[in-house]
Design an enzyme around this catalytic site. Structure first.
Site: not given
Length: 191
Positions: A57, A87, A168-170
C-alpha cells in the site's frame, strides 16, 4: 501503574536501565542506516546488493520509484514483485556495484509477547535533511503485545506491538533489540 513501575525499577539490578538504553541506542543507529525512505512511507534494505522491502500500500504497482537513504542520497528503485493480500513489495535499488547496509532477517515465529522491539519509520513524511544532510527516521520502542493476530481484511498472522507508529511508518522495519528484522510495519488501529 506508576507505583508498579517505580517498584519494578527499585528491584531491578542497578545497571539494567543503563544497559537497556545502550542496547536501544545501538540498535536505533544500526537500523536507521538500513532504512529506506519510500516517498511518504518507509522501507528497509534486506541485502547488501540493494533489495528492499516496503508495504504494497506504500508503493502500489509503481514499476519504478525514487528512494532516499539515511545518507541523503537518492536512487531509483525498481519493483521486483508485490503481494496486495500480504501487503508487501520487494524493490531492487539500483546502486551499481555499491553495497548497502542491511537488516538481517530474524525469526518472527520466535518472537514472544512482552519482548522489546523497535519500530522505525517516516511518520507523516516529516523527515527532512538534518544539518549533516542525513535523513533520520523516527525510532520508537515498545513491546510485542500479541502474536498471531488476524485483522481482516487482509492482515493475518501478524505481530502486534505498542511501539508508536503513524501513517508513514508503513513499510518500515520492526526489529528486535539485536537489530534483526522480524516484521514490516503495516497497519495501525485507532478509535
Amino acid at each position: 501503574v506508576l507505583c508498579c513501575a517505580v517498584l519494578a525499577a527499585q528491584e531491578a539490578p542497578a545497571g539494567l536501565p543503563a544497559a537497556l538504553q545502550k542496547k536501544v541506542e545501538a540498535c536505533s543507529k544500526s537500523i536507521s542506516e538500513r532504512f529506506v525512505f519510500f516517498g511518504g512511507g518507509s522501507g528497509v534494505f534486506i541485502s547488501p546488493d540493494g533489495w528492499a522491502l516496503t508495504n504494497h500500500h506504500v508503493a502500489g504497482t509503481q514499476q519504478t520509484t525514487r528512494v532516499t537513504l539515511y545518507s541523503g542520497e537518492q536512487f531509483t528503485a525498481k519493483l521486483a514483485c508485490t503481494d496486495a493480500l500480504g501487503d508487501i513489495s520487494l524493490f531492487k535499488v539500483d546502486g551499481g556495484d555499491r553495497t548497502f547496509p542491511f537488516a538481517e532477517l530474524g525469526d518472527s515465529d520466535a518472537v514472544e509477547m512482552g519482548q522489546y522491539v523497535i519500530a522505525c519509520g517516516n511518520p507523516f513524511g516529516i523527515a527532512l535533511p538534518a544539518a549533516d544532510q542525513r535523513m533520520y527516521p523516527t525510532i520508537t520502542l515498545g513491546i510485542v503485545s500479541a502474536v498471531h493476530r488476524y485483522q481482516p481484511p487482509g492482515y493475518f498472522d501478524c505481530l502486534q506491538t505498542d511501539a508508536s507508529v503513524n501513517p508513514g511508518n508503513s513499510g518500515g522495519p520492526l526489529v528486535t533489540l539485536d537489530g534483526r528484522l522480524v516484521g514490516i510495519n503495516g497497519r495501525i488501529a485507532t478509535r
